[in-house]
Structure formats: structure tokens, C-alpha cells
Scaffold this active site. Structure first.
Site, PDB file in Angstrom:
ATOM      1  CG  PHE A 149      -0.259   0.541   2.485  1.00 22.36           C
ATOM      2  CD1 PHE A 149      -0.220   1.905   2.758  1.00 22.36           C
ATOM      3  CD2 PHE A 149       0.375  -0.324   3.369  1.00 22.36           C
ATOM      4  CE1 PHE A 149       0.424   2.398   3.889  1.00 22.36           C
ATOM      5  CE2 PHE A 149       1.018   0.156   4.502  1.00 22.36           C
ATOM      6  CZ  PHE A 149       1.045   1.515   4.762  1.00 22.36           C
ATOM      7  CE  LYS A 173      -2.869  -8.585  -4.205  1.00 21.90           C
ATOM      8  NZ  LYS A 173      -3.243  -7.546  -3.212  1.00 21.90           N
ATOM      9  CD  GLU A 176      -5.629  -6.000   0.252  1.00 17.49           C
ATOM     10  OE1 GLU A 176      -4.685  -5.831  -0.549  1.00 17.49           O
ATOM     11  OE2 GLU A 176      -5.541  -6.767   1.228  1.00 17.49           O
ATOM     12  NE  ARG A 177      -3.456  -2.436   3.782  1.00 14.62           N
ATOM     13  CZ  ARG A 177      -2.435  -2.605   4.599  1.00 14.62           C
ATOM     14  NH1 ARG A 177      -2.239  -1.792   5.601  1.00 14.62           N
ATOM     15  NH2 ARG A 177      -1.587  -3.599   4.428  1.00 14.62           N
ATOM     16  CB  SER A 226       4.820  -7.227   5.836  1.00 18.33           C
ATOM     17  OG  SER A 226       3.905  -8.223   5.437  1.00 18.33           O
ATOM     18  CB  CYS A 281      10.541  -0.086   2.844  1.00 19.46           C
ATOM     19  SG  CYS A 281      11.232   0.422   1.279  1.00 19.46           S
ATOM     20  CD  GLU A 390       8.433  -2.536   8.372  1.00 17.09           C
ATOM     21  OE1 GLU A 390       7.703  -3.518   8.190  1.00 17.09           O
ATOM     22  OE2 GLU A 390       8.994  -1.919   7.437  1.00 17.09           O
TER      23      GLU A 390
HETATM   24  P1  NAD Z   1       1.596  -6.457   3.182  1.00 15.37           P
HETATM   25  O1  NAD Z   1       2.621  -7.533   3.307  1.00 15.37           O
HETATM   26  O2  NAD Z   1       0.463  -6.440   4.139  1.00 15.37           O
HETATM   27  O3  NAD Z   1       0.921  -6.524   1.722  1.00 15.37           O
HETATM   28  C1  NAD Z   1       1.701  -6.569   0.556  1.00 15.37           C
HETATM   29  C2  NAD Z   1       0.907  -7.309  -0.528  1.00 15.37           C
HETATM   30  O4  NAD Z   1       0.672  -8.638  -0.094  1.00 15.37           O
HETATM   31  C3  NAD Z   1      -0.447  -6.671  -0.810  1.00 15.37           C
HETATM   32  O5  NAD Z   1      -0.690  -6.723  -2.202  1.00 15.37           O
HETATM   33  C4  NAD Z   1      -1.405  -7.559  -0.043  1.00 15.37           C
HETATM   34  O6  NAD Z   1      -2.676  -7.626  -0.623  1.00 15.37           O
HETATM   35  C5  NAD Z   1      -0.733  -8.917  -0.090  1.00 15.37           C
HETATM   36  N1  NAD Z   1      -1.053  -9.740   1.080  1.00 15.37           N
HETATM   37  C6  NAD Z   1      -1.398  -9.290   2.318  1.00 15.37           C
HETATM   38  N2  NAD Z   1      -1.624 -10.331   3.141  1.00 15.37           N
HETATM   39  C7  NAD Z   1      -1.415 -11.451   2.419  1.00 15.37           C
HETATM   40  C8  NAD Z   1      -1.474 -12.851   2.722  1.00 15.37           C
HETATM   41  N3  NAD Z   1      -1.798 -13.299   3.938  1.00 15.37           N
HETATM   42  N4  NAD Z   1      -1.175 -13.718   1.741  1.00 15.37           N
HETATM   43  C9  NAD Z   1      -0.838 -13.302   0.529  1.00 15.37           C
HETATM   44  N5  NAD Z   1      -0.764 -11.982   0.175  1.00 15.37           N
HETATM   45  C10 NAD Z   1      -1.040 -11.072   1.112  1.00 15.37           C
HETATM   46  O7  NAD Z   1       2.396  -5.071   3.175  1.00 15.37           O
HETATM   47  P2  NAD Z   1       1.797  -3.598   3.230  1.00 15.37           P
HETATM   48  O8  NAD Z   1       1.275  -3.348   4.598  1.00 15.37           O
HETATM   49  O9  NAD Z   1       0.913  -3.380   2.072  1.00 15.37           O
HETATM   50  O10 NAD Z   1       3.117  -2.729   2.992  1.00 15.37           O
HETATM   51  C11 NAD Z   1       3.986  -2.345   4.014  1.00 15.37           C
HETATM   52  C12 NAD Z   1       5.165  -3.281   4.095  1.00 15.37           C
HETATM   53  O11 NAD Z   1       5.869  -3.303   2.868  1.00 15.37           O
HETATM   54  C13 NAD Z   1       6.173  -2.844   5.140  1.00 15.37           C
HETATM   55  O12 NAD Z   1       6.637  -3.983   5.828  1.00 15.37           O
HETATM   56  C14 NAD Z   1       7.274  -2.208   4.315  1.00 15.37           C
HETATM   57  O13 NAD Z   1       8.552  -2.204   4.915  1.00 15.37           O
HETATM   58  C15 NAD Z   1       7.253  -3.086   3.116  1.00 15.37           C
HETATM   59  N6  NAD Z   1       7.890  -2.450   1.982  1.00 15.37           N
HETATM   60  C16 NAD Z   1       9.118  -2.907   1.598  1.00 15.37           C
HETATM   61  C17 NAD Z   1       9.778  -2.310   0.544  1.00 15.37           C
HETATM   62  C18 NAD Z   1      11.119  -2.830   0.106  1.00 15.37           C
HETATM   63  O14 NAD Z   1      11.549  -2.499  -0.990  1.00 15.37           O
HETATM   64  N7  NAD Z   1      11.802  -3.631   0.908  1.00 15.37           N
HETATM   65  C19 NAD Z   1       9.186  -1.236  -0.124  1.00 15.37           C
HETATM   66  C20 NAD Z   1       7.926  -0.790   0.290  1.00 15.37           C
HETATM   67  C21 NAD Z   1       7.287  -1.418   1.349  1.00 15.37           C
END
Ligand code: NAD
Length: 505
Positions: A149, A173, A176-177, A226, A281, A390
């Protein structure tokens, strides 16, 4: 109420699940739209259609492909304000920050315009008598992007730019937020002349992601989010024979040496810790001053600057940062702050006490928005959740160190290894630090060292799984497979079948 649909074959697709989820405006706390959530059938449909579109796109002269990308780049730039406004209203980051989100994505599309050059193979002549060997980079086919998101434009563009330029079709994909901007980007791709079906957008959660992972058609998964989900996707992708690059969470440290300019450093850290409400991040949620005198001066300056920050509606030009993305995120941040106090850290600025000076913006009430004030702790220790977890909110933790070696070891030994920054005027110390620290991206007097598009982006340890980084030349390696051809045009007489390993001489 507006409904945000999938985008399949160049048009809006309602899907068959009948399931939807609220999309909030974090600045007001109100629901502003519903997004449809895909079931397995919806995802399989989008993938199957992408597979039909990909061969013609993959066989198109790469120069023609990048002309489409170039037009896409122009259209996104022309629509920048509208996109940034939508992004700010769904994510909660400020309007100028939303433009930065889009621009850092466009940087990678610009880099991807070099595809004809980047896809060139290697050629060796006369590797044996009358024999030449050459290699070519070919698209994988249909690939998937699963994105978070917090950068709803930048990361989809980091995925789609190189993947499409290399001749793949992509099923994206997004989170969804905040799903509207990724759909708009896909619409603009088609408007730019991109073939229908080459860039599909499917909304959803775990069911949609599992359908991607279970598909035999999908050849590669580029994930950002994450760490637990990154690990899940990396493992499942390997089980189903897909290549994967999965980038996870972070806990970036800012190390401050005694010779650093305290005021300038405090400003840089405050911007990087609290900008975008800490939902980056590459944010700096940990500051490690070296020496007690440095720590005392820095703590005073950071506290003063943090107290002066303006938190407000994402479209308010006065706002330094906006709300968190959801009420759940806000509750979680407040809980971790309260636990930090109980654990014994010294609370210098308490975001829980922060209140609005004016509770309305543009006639709308902000009282139900997901706002967290800036929080700053001193005397945090490495066993506290404040240090290990985090938080992804506007919370800065100061951990005091006595030496540069001690400070470097903190960043090196932390579970995450995404980014780190050092502030100093000592070139030799900075150089040694950059060489030794076990973190993927290093800033020297640069608080948020997100590399430029033609270098690569990727963290180490629990911040990244897979061997190839995002953008830069790695992205073309990730989204292509190498074929190597060894050819001979025999002029000598037939020597008969050979039964030993061919020696090239
Ligand atoms: P998230 O892991 O909740 O979601 C990321 C994606 O995974 C979304 O598309 C979501 O729909 C999907 N997802 C969520 N739950 C799932 C599940 N149980 N099974 C399969 N898919 C699932 O992350 P977020 O809250 O959207 O984003 C924030 C996180 O992303 C933070 O941890 C941040 O550090 C990380 N991030 C990392 C980088 C990097 O380059 N390392 C860059 C940006 C964000």
C-alpha cells in the site's frame, strides 16, 4: 458509492466473487469507495487472457515496445496532478509526496526505455573451428507483480516498467487498501498504445495471491510488502517453479558521529523518520548517536523539530505529513508506543498527546481521521519492541552508542537490512562503514538512500529474498531468460556421429 473494478483486457472487469472491501480516505476516516476482491476464477481469467496477449507483444521489435512505454511515460506525466490527488486521498501521504511516489516510478520506466540495449546478448566468434556462440535474452511470458500500500504508483511501475519493456505480460495485484492509481496506470498504458491484456490489474487478498502462486502460466513473481508475506511468497513460488524476488520490511538506522553538523542532521532525520507518517521502507525509525554529548545535543534538536511538525489532511499544503493508512495501523502504533513507555524508554515527544489546532479542512471534519502525532523516545535498548519491530508509523527511537564499531554492529546485527545512513564529515570513517555494514543500501549524509533507477534497489537479510534486485540492470535479468546458441555451418565433410563430449577445437 464508487466501485473500483479489476482491469482486464483493456476494460473494467467486475469479477465473479461478489466480494468487496472498503477503501477509506485516511484523512477523514470515511469510506470513499468499494474495491472488488478477486476469487481464483477471476485471477485465472486475467492470467489466461494475458497469456493470449503476450506472444505478439514479446515478438514486437523492442524499439516499438519502448515507443509505447515512452508515450505511457508522457501520459502519466500529463496526468500527474490527478494521479497524485487520488493517491494522496487513498494513502494519506501529502500531495507533494504523492507526486514523488509517481516520479520515482517514472524514473524506472525511463530506465526501461533502454530495453533494446539492455536486451542485447553476447557473441563469441570462432569458439571452435567454424563455430560461434551467442546468447539472447527472451521474455519469461506472463509474470506477476504483488505490491504494497505504501507506494501505490512507484512499486507497480518498478515492476511493470522493466517487465513490459522486456516483452512480458504482467498481472499486477496491488494493495487493496489504495487500488485506484494502479488501475489508472494500466488504463494509461492502453491509451498509450499498449495492447489489451498485456497489463492486467486484479484486486484482492490472500485468495488472489494464492491463485497467482498456483498458476502454471505465471513464470515469475515480483513482490514487495511485509517480511512474513515476502517469505510466504518466496517459498510458495519455489514450490511451484517460479522465479521470485520478494522484498520485505525494514528498520533502518541513522548513525551520527560526533563531527556531524547537529542541526542539519536533526533536520534530515526528522524528515526521514516522520515523512509519509513513517510509512516508508526507507524511513529512518532508529537514530544511533555516537558519544553521550552527541546524543544529548541531537535529542534536544530532534525533539524541538518533532514538536513543531504539522500533521493534517493529505491535501492541506500546510501538512508535513498526513494520517496513517487505516485505523488498525493507528491502534497498533499507539499500542507499541504505550508498551515502549512500560518497557522503560524515555518518552521525549508523545504522539498520543498530539491534537489538531483546527479539526477541519476544506469543510470536512478530520476528527475521525487516522492521525498519529510524532513520537520520539530516548534510551531505547535492543531488547525492546521499539527497537526490534517494524512499527511503520511516526515513531523515532534513539539508541545510544559509545563507538562507531558499536553503532555499526547494531545495524549489522539487526534482523532487517534494508537501508542505513551515516552522518559525518569524516570520509575515511564513512568509507569503512559503507564497506563493513551488513545492509543493502547505504546513505552517507543522505537520509533516504533510494538508489537512482539505473542502479539497483534491494535490502539484505529479512528485507529481501532472492538474488536479483529491483530496477537497474538486475530488473532485466529478472524478467528475462537467457538462451545460448552454439552454431556451426559445416564446410568440412561429415565426420560421422561423435560420442564424446564435444571439445571446441
Ligand atoms: P503487506 O505484506 O500487508 O501486503 C503486501 C501485498 O501482499 C499486498 O498486495 C497484499 O494484498 C498482499 N497480502 C497481504 N496479506 C497477504 C497474505 N496473507 N497472503 C498473501 N498476500 C497477502 O504489506 P503492506 O502493509 O501493504 O506494505 C507495508 C510493508 O511493505 C512494510 O513492511 C514495508 O517495509 C514493506 N515495503 C518494503 C519495501 C522494500 O523495498 N523492501 C518497499 C515498500 C514497502
Amino acid at each position: 458509492m464508487r466501485t473500483i473494478h479489476h482491469y482486464v483486457n483493456g476494460t473494467s472487469y467486475e469479477g465473479t466473487s461478489g466480494q468487496t472491501q472498503d477503501v477509506f480516505c485516511p484523512s477523514t476516516g470515511k469510506v470513499q469507495a468499494q474495491v472488488v476482491l478477486a476469487n481464483k476464477g477471476d485471477v485465472d481469467h486475467a492470467i489466461a487472457e494475458a497469456a493470449k496477449a503476450q506472444p505478439a507483444w514479446g515478438n514486437t521489435n523492442p524499439q516499438k515496445r519502448i515507443r509505447v512505454l515512452n508515450r505511457w511515460l508522457q501520459l502519466i506525466t500529463e496526468n500527474m496532478d490527478e494521479l497524485a490527488r487520488t493517491l494522496a486521498l487513498e494513502h494519506g501521504k501529502t500531495f507533494p509526496d504523492a507526486k514523488g511516489d509517481i516520479q520515482r516510478g517514472l524514473d524506472v520506466v525511463e530506465f526501461a526505455l533502454g530495453a533494446p540495449h539492455l536486451l542485447k546478448g553476447e557473441y563469441s566468434t570462432q569458439v571452435g573451428t567454424g563455430i560461434d556462440t551467442y546468447s539472447m535474452r527472451q521474455p519469461l511470458g506472463v509474470v506477476a507483480g504483488i505490491t504494497p500500500f505504501n507506494f501505490p504508483a512507484m512499486i507497480p511501475l518498478w515492476k511493470a516498467g522493466p517487465a513490459l519493456a522486456a516483452g512480458n505480460a504482467m498481472v499486477l495485484k496491488p494493495s487493496e487498501r489504495d487500488p485506484s492509481v494502479p488501475v489508472r496506470l494500466a488504463e494509461l498504458f492502453v491509451e498509450a498504445g499498449g495492447p489489451q491484456g498485456v497489463l492486467q490489474v486484479i484486486h484482492g487478498g490472500k485468495e488472489a495471491v494464492d491463485a497467482i502462486l498456483d498458476s502454471d502460466i505465471i513464470q515469475a513473481v515480483g513482490f514487495v510488502g511485509s517480511t512474513p508475506i515476502a517469505q510466504y511468497i518466496y517459498t510458495r513460488a519455489a514450490e511451484t517453479n517460479k522465479r521470485a524476488q520478494c522484498f520485505g520490511g525494514a528498520k533502518n538506522h541513522a548513525i551520527v558521529l560526533p563531527d556531524a553538523d547537529i542541526e542539519a542532521t536533526a533536520s534530515a532525520i526528522v524528515g526521514a523518520a516522520f515523512g509519509s507518517a513513517g510509512e516508508r521502507c526507507m524511513a529512518l525509525p532508529v537514530v544511533v548517536p555516537v558519544g553521550q554529548e552527541t546524543a544529548d545535543k541531537l535529542a534536544a534538536s530532534i525533539a524541538e523539530k518533532a514538536r513543531a511538525l504539522k500533521v493534517g489532511h493529505s491535501l492541506d499544503p500546510e501538512s508535513d505529513y498526513g494520517p496513517l493508512v487505516t485505523q488498525d495501523s493507528l491502534d497498533r502504533v499507539n499500542r507499541i508506543v504505550s508498551e515502549g513507555v512500560e518497557a522503560g524508554a524515555t518518552l521525549l515527544v508523545d504522539g498520543r498527546e498530539w491534537t489538531f489546532t483546527d479539526k477541519t479542512f476544506d469543510g470536512e471534519s478530520l476528527a475521525e481521521g487516522f492521525y498519529a502525532g510524532p513520537t520520539f523516545f530516548d534510551n531505547v535498548t535492543t531488547d525492546m519492541d521499539l527497537y526490534t519491530v517494524e512499527i511503520f508509523g511516526p515513531v523515532l527511537a534513539m539508541v545510544r552508542a559509545n563507538t562507531l564499531e558499536e553503532a555499526t554492529a547494531l545495524a549489522t546485527n539487526h534482523e532487517y537490512g534494508n537501508g542505513v545512513a551515516i552522518f559525518t564529515q569524516n570520509g575515511g570513517a564513512a568509507r569503512e562503514f559503507a564497506r563493513n555494514v551488513q545492509v543493502g543500501m547505504v546513505g552517507i549524509n543522505v537520509p533516504i538512500p533510494v538508489p537512482i533507477a539505473y542502479h539497483t534497489f534491494g535490502g539484505w537479510k529479512a528485507s529481501g529474498f532472492g538474488d536479483l534486485n529491483q530496477h537497474g540492470p538486475d530488473s532485466f535479468r529478472f524478467y528475462t531468460k537467457t538462451k545460448t546458441v552454439t552454431q556451426a555451418w559445416p564446410q568440412a565433410e561429415d565426420a560421422g556421429p561423435q560420442f564424446t563430449m564435444p571439445l571446441m577445437n
